[in-house]
Design a protein around this motif. Sequence first.
Motif, PDB file in Angstrom:
ATOM      1  N   ALA A 124       0.669  -1.218   0.080  1.00  0.00           N
ATOM      2  CA  ALA A 124      -0.035  -0.028  -0.054  1.00  0.00           C
ATOM      3  C   ALA A 124       0.902   1.233  -0.003  1.00  0.00           C
ATOM      4  O   ALA A 124       0.529   2.284  -0.654  1.00  0.00           O
ATOM      5  N   HIS A 125       1.917   1.287   0.740  1.00  0.00           N
ATOM      6  CA  HIS A 125       2.972   2.392   0.929  1.00  0.00           C
ATOM      7  C   HIS A 125       3.551   2.685  -0.565  1.00  0.00           C
ATOM      8  O   HIS A 125       3.392   3.791  -1.055  1.00  0.00           O
TER       9      HIS A 125
ATOM     10  N   SER B 118      15.596   1.445   9.413  1.00  0.00           N
ATOM     11  CA  SER B 118      15.564   2.692   8.938  1.00  0.00           C
ATOM     12  C   SER B 118      14.155   3.057   7.940  1.00  0.00           C
ATOM     13  O   SER B 118      13.944   4.129   7.604  1.00  0.00           O
ATOM     14  N   ALA B 119      13.579   2.047   7.789  1.00  0.00           N
ATOM     15  CA  ALA B 119      12.482   2.036   6.885  1.00  0.00           C
ATOM     16  C   ALA B 119      11.311   2.782   7.399  1.00  0.00           C
ATOM     17  O   ALA B 119      10.902   2.911   8.334  1.00  0.00           O
ATOM     18  N   SER B 120      10.327   3.091   6.415  1.00  0.00           N
ATOM     19  CA  SER B 120       8.970   3.576   6.788  1.00  0.00           C
ATOM     20  C   SER B 120       8.410   2.431   7.550  1.00  0.00           C
ATOM     21  O   SER B 120       8.540   1.310   7.100  1.00  0.00           O
ATOM     22  N   ARG B 121       7.374   2.654   8.220  1.00  0.00           N
ATOM     23  CA  ARG B 121       6.686   1.539   8.904  1.00  0.00           C
ATOM     24  C   ARG B 121       5.266   2.402   9.344  1.00  0.00           C
ATOM     25  O   ARG B 121       4.881   3.653   9.248  1.00  0.00           O
ATOM     26  N   PRO B 122       4.111   1.369   9.677  1.00  0.00           N
ATOM     27  CA  PRO B 122       2.935   1.861   9.970  1.00  0.00           C
ATOM     28  C   PRO B 122       2.884   2.285  11.368  1.00  0.00           C
ATOM     29  O   PRO B 122       3.225   1.626  12.452  1.00  0.00           O
ATOM     30  N   ILE B 123       2.631   3.655  11.489  1.00  0.00           N
ATOM     31  CA  ILE B 123       2.463   4.087  12.839  1.00  0.00           C
ATOM     32  C   ILE B 123       0.920   5.062  12.884  1.00  0.00           C
ATOM     33  O   ILE B 123       0.608   5.284  12.162  1.00  0.00           O
ATOM     34  N   ARG B 124       0.596   4.756  14.215  1.00  0.00           N
ATOM     35  CA  ARG B 124      -1.000   5.317  14.032  1.00  0.00           C
ATOM     36  C   ARG B 124      -0.744   6.834  14.487  1.00  0.00           C
ATOM     37  O   ARG B 124       0.276   7.396  14.785  1.00  0.00           O
ATOM     38  N   TYR B 125      -1.783   7.461  13.823  1.00  0.00           N
ATOM     39  CA  TYR B 125      -1.923   8.874  14.055  1.00  0.00           C
ATOM     40  C   TYR B 125      -1.032   9.622  13.100  1.00  0.00           C
ATOM     41  O   TYR B 125      -0.244  10.500  13.584  1.00  0.00           O
ATOM     42  N   ARG B 126      -0.532   8.935  11.775  1.00  0.00           N
ATOM     43  CA  ARG B 126       0.360   9.838  11.188  1.00  0.00           C
ATOM     44  C   ARG B 126      -0.322  11.236  10.840  1.00  0.00           C
ATOM     45  O   ARG B 126      -1.359  11.477  10.614  1.00  0.00           O
TER      46      ARG B 126
ATOM     47  N   SER C 173       0.180  12.560   4.794  1.00  0.00           N
ATOM     48  CA  SER C 173       1.325  11.897   4.701  1.00  0.00           C
ATOM     49  C   SER C 173       1.410  10.622   4.094  1.00  0.00           C
ATOM     50  O   SER C 173       0.407  10.005   4.016  1.00  0.00           O
ATOM     51  N   ASP C 174       2.667  10.241   3.524  1.00  0.00           N
ATOM     52  CA  ASP C 174       2.760   9.040   2.794  1.00  0.00           C
ATOM     53  C   ASP C 174       2.169   7.914   3.936  1.00  0.00           C
ATOM     54  O   ASP C 174       1.544   6.945   3.524  1.00  0.00           O
ATOM     55  N   GLY C 175       2.797   8.119   5.200  1.00  0.00           N
ATOM     56  CA  GLY C 175       2.392   6.973   6.051  1.00  0.00           C
ATOM     57  C   GLY C 175       0.693   7.051   6.346  1.00  0.00           C
ATOM     58  O   GLY C 175       0.102   5.787   6.618  1.00  0.00           O
ATOM     59  N   HIS C 176       0.319   8.164   6.507  1.00  0.00           N
ATOM     60  CA  HIS C 176      -1.187   8.135   6.630  1.00  0.00           C
ATOM     61  C   HIS C 176      -2.006   7.482   5.502  1.00  0.00           C
ATOM     62  O   HIS C 176      -2.853   6.665   5.710  1.00  0.00           O
ATOM     63  N   LEU C 177      -1.539   8.019   4.225  1.00  0.00           N
ATOM     64  CA  LEU C 177      -2.311   7.533   3.124  1.00  0.00           C
ATOM     65  C   LEU C 177      -2.092   5.851   2.976  1.00  0.00           C
ATOM     66  O   LEU C 177      -2.951   5.108   2.620  1.00  0.00           O
ATOM     67  N   ALA C 178      -0.946   5.520   3.385  1.00  0.00           N
ATOM     68  CA  ALA C 178      -0.506   4.108   3.177  1.00  0.00           C
ATOM     69  C   ALA C 178      -1.618   3.354   4.182  1.00  0.00           C
ATOM     70  O   ALA C 178      -2.049   2.041   3.946  1.00  0.00           O
ATOM     71  N   ASN C 179      -1.683   3.706   5.483  1.00  0.00           N
ATOM     72  CA  ASN C 179      -2.414   3.214   6.613  1.00  0.00           C
ATOM     73  C   ASN C 179      -3.847   3.146   5.963  1.00  0.00           C
ATOM     74  O   ASN C 179      -4.735   2.250   6.329  1.00  0.00           O
TER      75      ASN C 179
ATOM     76  N   ALA D  14      -7.653  -2.481   2.285  1.00  0.00           N
ATOM     77  CA  ALA D  14      -7.354  -3.640   1.423  1.00  0.00           C
ATOM     78  C   ALA D  14      -7.589  -4.923   2.586  1.00  0.00           C
ATOM     79  O   ALA D  14      -8.027  -5.834   2.051  1.00  0.00           O
ATOM     80  N   VAL D  15      -7.069  -4.796   3.759  1.00  0.00           N
ATOM     81  CA  VAL D  15      -7.447  -5.811   4.731  1.00  0.00           C
ATOM     82  C   VAL D  15      -8.917  -5.963   4.925  1.00  0.00           C
ATOM     83  O   VAL D  15      -9.390  -7.106   4.951  1.00  0.00           O
ATOM     84  N   ALA D  16      -9.840  -5.026   4.930  1.00  0.00           N
ATOM     85  CA  ALA D  16     -11.177  -5.222   5.100  1.00  0.00           C
ATOM     86  C   ALA D  16     -11.663  -6.142   3.577  1.00  0.00           C
ATOM     87  O   ALA D  16     -12.506  -6.916   3.694  1.00  0.00           O
ATOM     88  N   TRP D  17     -11.296  -5.482   2.524  1.00  0.00           N
ATOM     89  CA  TRP D  17     -11.459  -6.412   1.201  1.00  0.00           C
ATOM     90  C   TRP D  17     -11.210  -7.801   1.451  1.00  0.00           C
ATOM     91  O   TRP D  17     -11.848  -9.004   1.226  1.00  0.00           O
ATOM     92  N   THR D  18      -9.880  -7.893   1.653  1.00  0.00           N
ATOM     93  CA  THR D  18      -9.516  -9.488   1.834  1.00  0.00           C
ATOM     94  C   THR D  18     -10.361 -10.176   2.969  1.00  0.00           C
ATOM     95  O   THR D  18     -10.733 -11.509   2.503  1.00  0.00           O
ATOM     96  N   MET D  19     -10.401  -9.776   3.982  1.00  0.00           N
ATOM     97  CA  MET D  19     -11.261 -10.354   5.030  1.00  0.00           C
ATOM     98  C   MET D  19     -12.864 -10.702   4.488  1.00  0.00           C
ATOM     99  O   MET D  19     -13.444 -11.679   4.823  1.00  0.00           O
ATOM    100  N   HIS D  20     -13.126  -9.592   3.937  1.00  0.00           N
ATOM    101  CA  HIS D  20     -14.841  -9.754   3.353  1.00  0.00           C
ATOM    102  C   HIS D  20     -14.735 -10.825   2.372  1.00  0.00           C
ATOM    103  O   HIS D  20     -15.809 -11.536   2.232  1.00  0.00           O
TER     104      HIS D  20
END
Length: 247
Positions: A24-25, A78-86, A90-96, A102-108
């Motif tokens: 996603a990122h 040193s890589a980007s990673r998922p962090i709450r409340y980006r 920002s790239d991190g927020h949009l990736a989250n 994507a997770v919701a679609w996969t689970m459903h």
Amino acid sequence: SMKPGAIQLVRLGVPFLEALWAAAHLYIVAFHEYQAIQRKGERFFELEKIKRVADAYVLYRHFLEACAARTAVQWPESASRPIRYRFEHSDGHLANETFLVAVAWTMHHEIAHARLDHEEASAISKLQENDADRSATEWVCAGEREQLPLYKRSMGMVSAVVFLLALDLRMGRLTSSTHPPSFERLMKNLDAIELGENDFIFAFAFVLVDIHIAAEKVPGEIDRDGSFRDMCASACLLLHKLSRDEG
């Protein structure tokens, strides 16, 4: 099939989720830079020449390779990673946000198998997979009339399916006895949203497929003269030809 009262679990696994976030990122930052290159009138888009994209691509391949090999790997320090409340936008927020859809679609998709009483393996497995896809896409996207929320939901669905496509390409499994080809699933799910032929989401999907075709050195040329949907379909047609050659 599911017996009355039976409890079923949908288990995605941490390695899969880590790889999906990295996907996603990359998909968000690569599409953004792809658009920027086009606005400048440049003809070529090279992942490694833009640091923001190059770093995201290295992280993506790190987890994609591990997921394909069914192994767990450490998150690069040193890589980007998922962090709450980006920070919003920002790239991190949009990736989250894209990752969560994507997770919701996969689970459903998996929940639909249970709800529709599908058997794990049968003579109609491919039809059942298409039904589960349709159910997941309807749950994620149907009924949303506002453009921006629909785009976010659609981008999440596309990211989930393109990631499956990336895994299939990496593992050399574009054909399957139980699942329809991932490139076919992408086009069917896009068409299920009833978008215009030049809709932004078709452009997003095309760019992602184009990147993977280039990365895996898939032979052939994409027809880039039609609508965004035509371009996406042309890219998927190359993968169809590749699957026939593999078969």
